[in-house]
Design an enzyme around this catalytic site. Structure first.
Site, PDB file in Angstrom:
ATOM      1  N   CYS A  66      37.872  39.614  37.006  1.00 36.30           N
ATOM      2  CA  CYS A  66      37.788  38.765  38.194  1.00 36.30           C
ATOM      3  C   CYS A  66      37.957  39.594  39.470  1.00 36.30           C
ATOM      4  O   CYS A  66      38.523  39.136  40.453  1.00 36.30           O
ATOM      5  CB  CYS A  66      38.817  37.639  38.137  1.00 36.30           C
ATOM      6  SG  CYS A  66      40.507  38.197  37.886  1.00 36.30           S
ATOM      7  N   CYS A  69      36.470  38.161  42.868  1.00 39.34           N
ATOM      8  CA  CYS A  69      37.271  37.089  43.470  1.00 39.34           C
ATOM      9  C   CYS A  69      38.497  37.656  44.175  1.00 39.34           C
ATOM     10  O   CYS A  69      38.854  37.237  45.274  1.00 39.34           O
ATOM     11  CB  CYS A  69      37.714  36.088  42.399  1.00 39.34           C
ATOM     12  SG  CYS A  69      36.350  35.255  41.575  1.00 39.34           S
ATOM     13  N   CYS A 185      46.919  53.001  44.630  1.00 40.16           N
ATOM     14  CA  CYS A 185      47.375  52.211  43.472  1.00 40.16           C
ATOM     15  C   CYS A 185      46.748  50.815  43.489  1.00 40.16           C
ATOM     16  O   CYS A 185      46.948  50.043  44.426  1.00 40.16           O
ATOM     17  CB  CYS A 185      48.898  52.128  43.494  1.00 40.16           C
ATOM     18  SG  CYS A 185      49.600  50.848  42.452  1.00 40.16           S
ATOM     19  N   CYS A 188      49.252  47.978  43.600  1.00 41.90           N
ATOM     20  CA  CYS A 188      49.817  47.841  44.951  1.00 41.90           C
ATOM     21  C   CYS A 188      48.877  47.042  45.846  1.00 41.90           C
ATOM     22  O   CYS A 188      49.315  46.209  46.646  1.00 41.90           O
ATOM     23  CB  CYS A 188      50.066  49.210  45.568  1.00 41.90           C
ATOM     24  SG  CYS A 188      51.183  50.272  44.617  1.00 41.90           S
TER      25      CYS A 188
END
Length: 374
Positions: A66, A69, A185, A188
């Site tokens: 996903c 999205c 990251c 993150c």
């Protein structure tokens, strides 16, 4: 294959993610309100979204699929916030998993699909451009004949460096949650919009939500034992012996943690909960006061004032509202609390009310509710 229960859990997690990153400035469109909002007296950009791969039983690791999205959501949020005051344009979204017939009606077959509906028309034009906020804004400005620029969304997350880390984090008057992150990251990046909402929710409290670029400031990260990203650590104001945050990564998880650790009572939108301001130690006196006759009420009021003098900090501030509520009840009659609650509720419904005023009224309403409940 995944079990039906597993798919339900995955679907719930996915929807929680989507709801956590969309701002209130993006209008939620449904089968019941679509025709009332779209194709009327303003143009509308509508995102038709879903996470269809989550329900394909041949998929082993559906949550990895996903990405589109996730990538679009914060950009679309910026777009909604920027066009909030543009009366001639609506920025909306439709959940195609919930409203399949509506999405089918407009020929949606892939996700996300973005379409422009001109003012007064329900025949859309498909958007084929990039999914960044700037590109979307350029398209809307052209189609809607507006001149809106993407607003720089102010951040409530405090950026830390080695120069100010100790001054802010080790401040004995502040509770501090620190995220050690790396710009590259992916986890993150996924956490960033949620972490921003956490910071926004507690911006009126003595709670600091902060982060530090651990890739750039490696000595600082090493000092606090950071070996993976993101790493979150909590520094309570009463005891700066840090503790690791090992809880969930959605908004509600962070809000629950901070409320428990910091003694706050906020929800994910930053509004005070019904528990805010309640001083449990005064409940018995309130009950006595409400059920007593007028002469006895005066004696109990004196006891209440004595107890309030013993309290300190935020509790002392809240307890003064108790005293004022008792005095007004004695002066204005037994139905004072209920009438005042109704007045405050009307005030809280006004959109123009400032966050600080909303806090003030909510605290009063919560405390008055203890008088009205007996």
């Amino acid at each position: 294959m995944l079990s039906s229960k597993s798919f339900y859990v995955i679907r719930t997690l996915a929807l929680l993610f989507v709801s956590s990153v969309f701002a209130d400035d993006v209008v939620v469109l449904t089968e019941s309100n679509f025709d009332k909002e779209v194709g009327q007296d303003r143009g509308a950009l509508v995102e038709f979204y879903a996470l269809p791969d989550l329900f394909n039983e041949s998929i082993v690791e559906p949550l990895k699929l996903c990405g589109h999205c996730k990538k679009l959501a914060p950009e679309y949020e910026k777009l909604g916030a920027s066009f909030k005051k543009a009366k001639s344009v609506l920025i909306g979204k439709v959940d195609c998993d919930e409203h399949k017939s509506l999405c089918s009606k407009y020929g949606v077959s892939g996700y996300p699909t973005i379409q422009w509906f001109p003012k007064g028309f329900l025949e859309p034009k498909k958007y084929e451009g990039a999914h960044g906020a700037e590109a979307l804004a350029e398209f809307v400005n052209k189609e809607g004949r507006t001149n809106v620029k993407i607003a720089a969304v102010p951040s409530n997350v405090v950026v830390l460096t080695p120069h100010d880390f100790d001054e802010i984090v080790l401040n004995n008057e502040k509770d501090v949650l620190v995220e050690f992150y790396a710009p590259w990251c992916s986890h993150c990046k996924s956490l960033a919009p949620i972490y921003e909402k956490v910071a926004s929710a507690f911006k009126l409290e003595d709670v600091v939500i902060a982060n530090v670029d651990a890739d750039k400031h490696r000595d600082l990260a090493e000092k606090y034992g950071v070996s993976g990203y993101p790493t979150l650590k909590f520094f309570p104001k009463s005891n700066k012996a840090r503790e690791d945050y090992d809880g969930g990564r959605d908004l509600d998880d962070f809000v629950t943690f901070i409320n428990e650790k910091c003694g706050t009572s906020r929800d994910g939108k930053g509004q005070l909960t019904s528990k805010a301001g309640i001083v449990v130690a005064l409940n018995d006196l309130v009950k006595e006061f409400v059920n007593a006759g007028n002469d006895e009420k005066k004696k109990i009021l004196a006891k209440l004032e004595e107890e309030v003098e013993k309290l300190k900090g935020a509790t002392a501030r809240y307890s003064k509202i108790y005293v004022k509520a008792a005095k007004n009840s004695l002066e204005k009659g037994a139905d004072y609390a209920k009438k005042e609650i109704q007045r405050l509720e009307r005030m809280l419904e006004k959109q123009s009310i400032s966050p600080s005023k909303a806090d003030e009224f909510t605290l009063k309403k919560n405390i008055l509710s203890t008088f009205a409940s007996y």
